[in-house]
Design a protein around this motif. Structure first.
Motif, PDB file in Angstrom:
ATOM      1  N   ASP A 181      -8.110   1.955  -2.946  1.00  0.00           N
ATOM      2  CA  ASP A 181      -8.143   3.265  -2.210  1.00  0.00           C
ATOM      3  C   ASP A 181      -6.073   2.817  -1.278  1.00  0.00           C
ATOM      4  OD1 ASP A 181      -8.824   4.970  -3.440  1.00  0.00           O
ATOM      5  OD2 ASP A 181     -10.111   5.864  -1.342  1.00  0.00           O
ATOM      6  N   SER A 182      -6.653   2.268   0.070  1.00  0.00           N
ATOM      7  CA  SER A 182      -5.264   1.934   0.370  1.00  0.00           C
ATOM      8  C   SER A 182      -6.172   0.197   1.004  1.00  0.00           C
ATOM      9  CB  SER A 182      -5.351   2.471   1.290  1.00  0.00           C
ATOM     10  OG  SER A 182      -4.895   1.990   3.098  1.00  0.00           O
TER      11      SER A 182
ATOM     12  N   SER B 264       0.580  -0.953   0.003  1.00  0.00           N
ATOM     13  CA  SER B 264       0.098  -0.099  -0.025  1.00  0.00           C
ATOM     14  C   SER B 264       0.924   1.512  -0.306  1.00  0.00           C
ATOM     15  CB  SER B 264      -0.943  -0.425   1.225  1.00  0.00           C
ATOM     16  OG  SER B 264      -2.369   0.619   0.841  1.00  0.00           O
ATOM     17  N   ASP B 265       1.059   1.503  -1.552  1.00  0.00           N
ATOM     18  CA  ASP B 265       1.900   3.314  -1.646  1.00  0.00           C
ATOM     19  C   ASP B 265       1.171   4.347  -1.951  1.00  0.00           C
ATOM     20  OD1 ASP B 265       4.244   4.550  -1.513  1.00  0.00           O
ATOM     21  OD2 ASP B 265       5.372   3.060  -2.716  1.00  0.00           O
ATOM     22  N   THR B 266       1.181   5.158  -1.752  1.00  0.00           N
ATOM     23  CA  THR B 266       0.347   5.874  -1.884  1.00  0.00           C
ATOM     24  C   THR B 266       0.985   6.757  -3.265  1.00  0.00           C
ATOM     25  OG1 THR B 266       0.912   8.011  -0.587  1.00  0.00           O
ATOM     26  CG2 THR B 266      -1.873   6.789  -0.395  1.00  0.00           C
ATOM     27  N   SER B 267       1.926   6.945  -3.306  1.00  0.00           N
ATOM     28  CA  SER B 267       3.501   7.323  -4.135  1.00  0.00           C
ATOM     29  C   SER B 267       3.560   7.678  -5.874  1.00  0.00           C
ATOM     30  CB  SER B 267       4.814   7.754  -3.789  1.00  0.00           C
ATOM     31  OG  SER B 267       5.467   5.763  -3.988  1.00  0.00           O
ATOM     32  N   GLY B 268       3.329   5.712  -5.651  1.00  0.00           N
ATOM     33  CA  GLY B 268       3.054   5.616  -6.826  1.00  0.00           C
ATOM     34  C   GLY B 268       3.955   4.621  -6.855  1.00  0.00           C
ATOM     35  N   ALA B 269       4.909   4.530  -6.581  1.00  0.00           N
ATOM     36  CA  ALA B 269       6.654   3.690  -6.885  1.00  0.00           C
ATOM     37  C   ALA B 269       6.752   2.423  -6.253  1.00  0.00           C
ATOM     38  CB  ALA B 269       7.808   4.668  -5.717  1.00  0.00           C
ATOM     39  N   SER B 270       5.540   1.530  -5.826  1.00  0.00           N
ATOM     40  CA  SER B 270       5.320   0.157  -6.002  1.00  0.00           C
ATOM     41  C   SER B 270       3.952  -0.105  -6.738  1.00  0.00           C
ATOM     42  CB  SER B 270       4.849  -0.098  -4.166  1.00  0.00           C
ATOM     43  OG  SER B 270       5.865   0.625  -3.536  1.00  0.00           O
ATOM     44  N   ASN B 271       3.872   0.811  -7.367  1.00  0.00           N
ATOM     45  CA  ASN B 271       3.035  -0.071  -9.109  1.00  0.00           C
ATOM     46  C   ASN B 271       3.686  -0.946  -9.318  1.00  0.00           C
ATOM     47  OD1 ASN B 271       0.810   2.055  -7.555  1.00  0.00           O
ATOM     48  ND2 ASN B 271       1.009   3.247  -9.594  1.00  0.00           N
TER      49      ASN B 271
ATOM     50  N   SER C  26      -1.047  -0.233  -6.515  1.00  0.00           N
ATOM     51  CA  SER C  26      -0.432  -0.629  -5.221  1.00  0.00           C
ATOM     52  C   SER C  26      -1.484   0.475  -4.405  1.00  0.00           C
ATOM     53  CB  SER C  26       0.964   0.061  -5.224  1.00  0.00           C
ATOM     54  OG  SER C  26       1.101  -0.210  -3.611  1.00  0.00           O
TER      55      SER C  26
END
Length: 651
Positions: free
Chosen positions: A506-507, A475-482, A555
């Motif tokens: 969302d999470s 769960s990563d709101t930054s998008g880096a873990s997509n 993510s």
């Protein structure tokens, strides 16, 4: 005068030949104009903090090479034969909270939700039982027209198990559901002692017919000594002996014609392991009498918090990450691989007969979260990979966090609708993934260097790669873990594009905004069992020259990739058979069902059914049969009378 008042409605049924079932706003609710106060656990508002991004994080881009032919794949599961992989286990003491008040008052959202699973899988299995089946007793009548009642059982069990009283109407309730939907049932023989009360087997077979698949013989017998149901020296050999005695008793009972539908041993892998039961010779001795072999298991328990056991209370936040890890589901399934193989060798199904996020009702913030949806998807695929036939998600009533769906509390308005649990979406996903062909096989791909945060599975149907399931627990709101997963196939025959359905939120900690392919059921007290929104299936263009399709996975997120452009599940949305309200009488809504659907009600053909009397026990003489009434009239009349009583009670 009462019958005269309802004569026009009765005559309407004669003319249009329909059966009316009451229930959209169930009569087990009470009218109130107040705003809902969601105090029971089933409506808990706890939101946890998502676990941090793992360090080091899993690779965001990875390759996933696949084999097109099932014959080339090692460790592939046996084919999934049957309906929806996830069925349901309903604690006997809360049946009226899930299915309806009685056979004439069924929960319409429940029917719609099951219909959506049936649409995708062909059928659904439901077990009525649990701890409370052990003390259940059939009675002739319960005041107030109720089908169920509870009294103190004297049990010392952690969950303070009550004794359930039930009437014959329980069987007719199940039968009426099966007359509208392809639902098959499991029931449980009381095992609190060996003075066998076999009415549930006798009437179950008589009334449900071939809609009854099996009878559980013992619910978690490894805990019988712990909970005082047997003496402290009770061992697997004692249980083995009791099953032999039960079989002998059944064989001498002429009211139980099918002697070969027992289910066991249903151990919880607490004090005993399944292997300890197998060591008694259980499989070889009793397989001829068994429908299937079974176990029950939860990954954790919340008994200390929910039942004040005196043990340390577990903080859900501290264990949230345990449910967002592929290694966790592997550890849950691995102890049963040997048992599943033994069941397969004996020619029997192997069923996880009761499971969910945690026993004793689950955990606040975990069991009803999007994270639980992802966990149950992973767990379901892993069980199928381990050769389980079905897994039954348990319902615990208003005070459970983990219910797949829940009716409004009894003290709230009849105009409130139902609430969907996160794991219902998991059941829906697996139903689409396996489909209706009875050929689906699954393999754990150990994807992304076997990262525990990004598991993946391949599903094969009719011997060919059919779908790919991709999970992202991070769960990563930054998008880096997509994720961007590069799927390739060994034959080089990659299509120009593939279709993808996403389960999104969302999470991992969110609850109310879960969507499957853009569609959702609604938030708390907003669910009628039918999808809301528009179906949104993503098309991902493939690079045929490079033989690769690059599939994005958010993510957190889940993606089901359809490798066959003709797969009927791509367009699957709302079930064609829905149970919408057609009339409202103050607090009572109705649905109408074509009577041809009821032609095989009670699991029998019409010529057999004529000797059984009404589908509502006691409404006509068993000697007169149904031939003296138009089909469905009895159900209608009992529903109308029930509606009248409820209306008067709410004045």
């Amino acid at each position: 005068m009462l019958l005269a008042a309802f004569a026009p409605l009765y005559l309407a049924v004669v003319v249009v030949a329909q059966v009316t079932v009451y229930g959209q706003a169930p009569l087990w609710q009470t009218a109130s104009a107040a705003t809902p106060t969601a105090s029971p656990n089933a409506y808990n508002n706890t939101i946890l903090t998502p676990p941090p991004v793992p360090s080091p994080p899993p690779a965001a881009n990875y390759n996933l090479p696949l084999l097109r032919a099932a014959t080339s794949v090692s460790n592939l599961s046996i084919p999934h034969v049957g309906g929806s992989f996830f069925g349901f286990s309903i604690e006997m003491s809360v049946i009226s909270q899930v299915l309806g008040k009685n056979s004439s008052l069924l929960g319409v959202p429940m029917l719609n939700l099951i219909s959506n699973l049936q649409e995708r899988s062909g059928s659904v299995v439901i077990r009525l039982g649990g701890n409370t089946q052990e003390f259940a007793a059939l009675v002739d009548h319960i005041d107030g027209g109720h089908t169920f009642a509870k009294v103190d059982s004297g049990s010392t069990q952690t969950t303070k198990t009550p004794a359930v009283l039930y009437t014959l109407d329980m069987f007719y309730m199940a039968s009426n559901i099966s007359s509208m939907l392809n639902v098959k049932w499991f029931l449980g023989i009381p095992f609190n002692d060996t003075n066998w009360r076999l009415e549930i087997a006798e009437y179950g077979q008589q009334i449900l017919g071939n809609n009854l698949l099996g009878l559980q013989a013992g619910n978690e017998p490894d805990f019988y000594a712990t909970f005082g149901r047997r003496n402290g020296s009770y061992q697997p050999q004692d249980y083995f002996n009791e099953i032999g005695n039960l079989i002998q008793t059944i064989e001498g009972n002429t009211k139980i014609p099918n002697k070969y539908m027992l289910i066991g041993p249903s151990v919880a892998t607490g004090p005993w392991t399944p292997e300890q039961v197998w060591a008694t010779g259980y499989i070889d001795a009793y397989k001829a009498n068994m429908y299937c072999f079974s176990v029950e298991h939860y990954p954790n328990n919340n008994c200390a918090a929910n039942f004040n056991t005196g043990q340390p209370i577990i903080d859900p936040q501290s264990i949230f990450g345990d449910y967002l890890n592929h290694g966790g589901v592997q550890n849950l399934v691995n102890p049963y691989i040997n048992s599943a193989n033994l069941a397969t060798a004996a020619g029997k199904p192997f069923i996880m007969f009761e499971t969910n996020t945690a026993s004793c009702g689950g955990f606040a913030g975990i069991s009803d979260s999007y994270g639980a949806s992802l966990w149950a998807i992973d767990y379901g695929f892993q069980m199928a990979f381990g050769n389980f036939t079905y897994a039954l998600l348990h319902f615990g009533g208003q005070n459970a966090f983990y219910n797949p769906f829940t009716a409004p509390p009894t003290n709230q308005s009849t105009f409130n609708e139902w609430t969907l649990g996160a794991v219902y979406y998991s059941a829906l996903v697996l139903a689409e993934a396996f489909g209706k062909t009875n050929t689906s096989q699954v393999v754990d791909l150990q994807a992304n260097a076997a990262s525990p945060y990004t598991p993946a599975y391949a599903i094969y149907e009719q011997g060919t790669l059919s779908k790919v399931a991709l999970i992202n627990y991070v769960s990563d709101t930054s998008g880096a873990s997509n994720l961007l997963v590069s799927v390739s196939v060994d034959t080089g025959s990659m299509p120009a594009s593939v279709q993808v359905k996403y389960l999104t939120s969302d999470s991992v900690s969110t609850k109310a905004n879960i969507a499957w392919a853009g569609q959702y059921f609604g938030g708390k007290f907003q669910v009628d069992g039918r999808f809301k929104g528009t179906l949104n299936v993503s098309t991902v263009n493939c690079d045929q020259t490079a033989n690769v399709c690059r599939i994005p996975v958010p993510s957190p997120g889940f993606a089901l990739v359809f490798m066959n452009p003709a797969d009927p599940m791509i367009a699957e949305s709302q079930a064609q058979k829905t149970f919408a309200t057609t009339a409202r009488t103050r607090t009572v809504n109705t649905i109408t069902v074509d009577p041809t659907v009821l032609a095989t009600s009670n699991g029998h053909s019409a010529d057999i059914r004529g000797s059984l009397g009404s589908t509502t026990h006691g409404s006509i003489s068993s000697t007169s049969g149904m031939n003296s009434l138009l089909p469905g009239a009895t159900v209608l009349l009992s529903a109308v009378l029930g509606a009248f009583v409820a209306m008067k009670g709410n004045d």
